[in-house]
Design an enzyme around this catalytic site. Structure first.
Site, mmCIF file in Angstrom:
data_model
loop_
_atom_site.group_PDB
_atom_site.id
_atom_site.type_symbol
_atom_site.label_atom_id
_atom_site.label_comp_id
_atom_site.label_asym_id
_atom_site.label_seq_id
_atom_site.Cartn_x
_atom_site.Cartn_y
_atom_site.Cartn_z
ATOM 1 N N SER A 1 0.815 -1.222 0.000
ATOM 2 C CA SER A 1 0.000 0.000 0.000
ATOM 3 C C SER A 1 0.845 1.268 0.000
ATOM 4 C CB SER A 1 -0.869 0.000 1.267
ATOM 5 O OG SER A 1 -1.420 1.272 1.487
ATOM 6 N N GLU B 1 0.181 3.620 1.728
ATOM 7 C CA GLU B 1 0.202 4.043 3.129
ATOM 8 C C GLU B 1 1.586 3.767 3.745
ATOM 9 O OE1 GLU B 1 -2.269 5.684 4.613
ATOM 10 O OE2 GLU B 1 -1.664 5.548 6.703
ATOM 11 N N TYR C 1 -1.533 0.270 10.645
ATOM 12 C CA TYR C 1 -1.807 -0.368 9.359
ATOM 13 C C TYR C 1 -0.602 -0.226 8.422
ATOM 14 C CZ TYR C 1 -3.678 -0.848 4.605
ATOM 15 O OH TYR C 1 -3.860 -1.195 3.288
#
Ligand code: NAP
Ligand code: GDD
Length: 337
Positions: free
Chosen positions: A131, A133, A154
Site C-alpha cells: 500500500s 500508506e 496499518y
C-alpha cells in the site's frame, strides 16, 4: 486447461473485481471467506456458484488468515498457480483502535501465507497487496525507490508484509511480488472510507434521508483511482517472466475537500450547507499527501489508468443514487458493476 487462482479477501472491494477478471480470463478461482454472523458475500453474490452447480469455476472456502494450518491445508487441496493476498484489516483509522489485531491480520498474515506456500510445496506465484500508506510521511511523488515512513499501525503492518515478500523472493527464489497500490475506489468501496462515505451521503441527502455529513481532515491529499482498473495491474504483475514490485497510481492529486465539492456538485448540491467537521475522524498521525509515480508499471506492465478523480466521484455518486432509489422502492439493492 485454464489456470487456478486463490484469492484471500475475495469478499472485499478488490477481491470481487479480481474474481470477475480472473473468471473472464478462464481461471478457476478459489476464494477465502471468513466466518461471520451476518452475510459478508454481498459483493460476490452475483458470481456465486452453489455447491450443486455442475461445473464450478468459482469456489469459496471458509478460512482465516490468522490460521496458518488452514492455509497450508487449503494450498495442498487447491494447488493454485497464482495467489493474490488481498485479505487485511484495511482501515487506517481502525488500525489505531486495534493495532495488535491489525499487525496480526495485515502484517503477520502475509508471512503466514508465504510460509504456507513453502510448507505445502506449492510453486504458486504470490501477489502481496502492499500500500501507498507505507510511504506515509515521505514527500510526494512516491515511487518504488521512495523510502517508507509509515504513519499508522496499518502502514507498519503493510511494511512488514512488503519486506516479508521481498525476503521470500530473495531467500527461496519464490515468485512473489508487491503491488504498491495508491487509493482506489468504486461503488463497491466500504462505506466508512472517505470517498464512499461522501458519495453515499450525497445520495442520501438528495433523497431527504440525511441532512449532515461529518468529516475529519479535508486537507489530506490522495491519488484516487478506479478499482476495476487496479486489479488488472495486479494480474499483469504475475504474468511477467521475473517477479518485481510496482507502484500503481494515477499521478493526479486531489484533496478530500475537492472530492467533496465534485461529488456534491454532481448532484446539484452546495456542499458547505451539509458538511461539518468532527475531530473524531482525525487520526493520531496523518498521512498528508500521497501522489504516485507509476512510470514503471506503465513501461513494464503496459498499464495505465483511464478514470480520473472527477469521473470517479461521478461514477460513485450515480451508483449510490441508484442504490438509494432501489432501497426506497423496496427493490433488491444491486451491487453496481
Ligand atoms: P476491503 O474491501 O477492506 O477487503 C478486505 C478483505 O479482507 C475482505 O474480504 C475481508 O473480509 C478480508 N479479511 C479481513 N480480515 C480477514 C481475516 N482475518 N482472514 C481472512 N480475510 C480477512 O479492502 P480492499 O479495498 O478490497 O483492499 C484489498 C487489499 O488491498 C487490502 O489488503 C488492502 O489493505 C490493500 N490496499 C487497498 C487499497 C485501496 O485503496 N483499496 C490501496 C492499497 C492497498 P470481510 O469481507 O469478511 O470483512
Ligand atoms: N475514513 C475517513 N472518514 N477518512 C476521512 C474522513 C472521514 O470521515 N474525513 C477525512 N478523512 C481523510 C483521512 O484522514 C485520510 O487522510 C483521507 O481522508 C483518506 O481516508 P480513507 O478513505 O480512510 O483512506 P486512507 O488513505 O486512510 O487508506 C486507504 O488507502 C490506503 C492506500 O493509500 C485504505 O484503502 C487503505 O487500506 C489503503 O492501503
Amino acid at each position: 486447461m485454464g489456470k487456478t487462482a486463490l484469492v484471500t479477501g475475495v469478499t472485499g472491494q478488490d477481491g470481487s473485481y479480481l474474481a470477475e477478471l480472473l473468471l473472464a480470463k478462464g481461471y478457476t478461482v478459489h476464494g477465502i471467506v471468513r466466518r461471520s454472523s451476518t452475510f459478508n458475500t454481498e459483493r460476490i453474490d452475483h458470481i456465486y456458484q452453489g455447491p450443486q452447480a455442475s461445473r464450478r469455476t468459482f469456489v469459496l472456502h471458509h478460512a482465516d488468515l490468522t490460521d496458518g494450518v488452514a492455509l497450508v491445508n487449503l494450498l495442498r487441496e487447491v494447488r493454485p498457480d497464482e495467489i493474490y493476498n488481498l485479505g487485511a484489516q484495511s482501515h487506517v483509522r481502525v488500525s489505531f483502535d486495534a493495532p495488535l489485531y491489525t499487525g496480526d491480520v495485515t502484517g503477520l498474515s502475509a508471512l503466514r501465507l508465504l510460509e504456507a506456500v513453502r510448507a505445502s510445496g506449492s510453486g504458486a506465484r504470490v501477489y502481496q497487496a502492499s500500500s501507498s500508506e507505507m510511504f506515509g510521511a515521505a514527500p510526494p511523488p512516491q515511487n518504488e525507490r521512495t523510502p517508507f515512513h509509515p504513519r499508522s499501525p496499518y502502514g507498519c503492518a503493510k511494511v512488514f508484509g512488503y519486506w516479508a515478500t521481498v525476503n521470500y523472493r530473495e531467500a527461496y527464489g519464490m515468485y512473489a511480488v508487491n503491488g504498491i497500490l495508491f487509493n482506489h475506489e468504486s461503488p463497491r468501496r466500504g462505506e466508512t472510507f472517505v470517498t464512499r462515505k461522501i458519495t453515499r451521503a450525497v445520495a442520501r441527502i438528495k433523497a431527504g434521508l440525511q441532512d449532515r455529513l461529518y468529516l475529519g481532515n479535508l486537507d489530506a491529499v490522495r491519488d484516487w483511482g478506479y478499482a476495476p482498473e487496479y486489479v488488472e495491474a495486479m494480474w499483469r504483475m504475475l504474468q511477467r517472466d521475473e517477479p518485481d514490485d510496482y507502484v500503481v497510481a494515477t499521478g493526479e492529486a486531489a484533496t478530500v475537500r475537492q472530492f467533496v465539492e465534485t461529488a456534491f456538485a454532481h448532484a446539484d448540491l452546495d456542499w458547505s450547507r451539509y458538511v461539518r467537521y468532527d475531530p473524531k475522524y482525525e487520526r493520531p498521525s496523518e498521512v498528508d499527501a500521497l501522489i504516485g509515480d507509476a512510470s514503471k508499471a506503465r513501461e513494464l506492465l503496459g498499464w495505465q489508468p483511464h478514470v480520473r478523480v472527477a469521473g470517479l466521484a461521478e461514477i460513485m455518486v450515480d451508483a449510490d443514487i441508484r442504490q438509494v432509489a432501489d432501497q426506497l422502492a423496496g427493490a433488491t439493492v444491486r451491487i453496481d458493476r
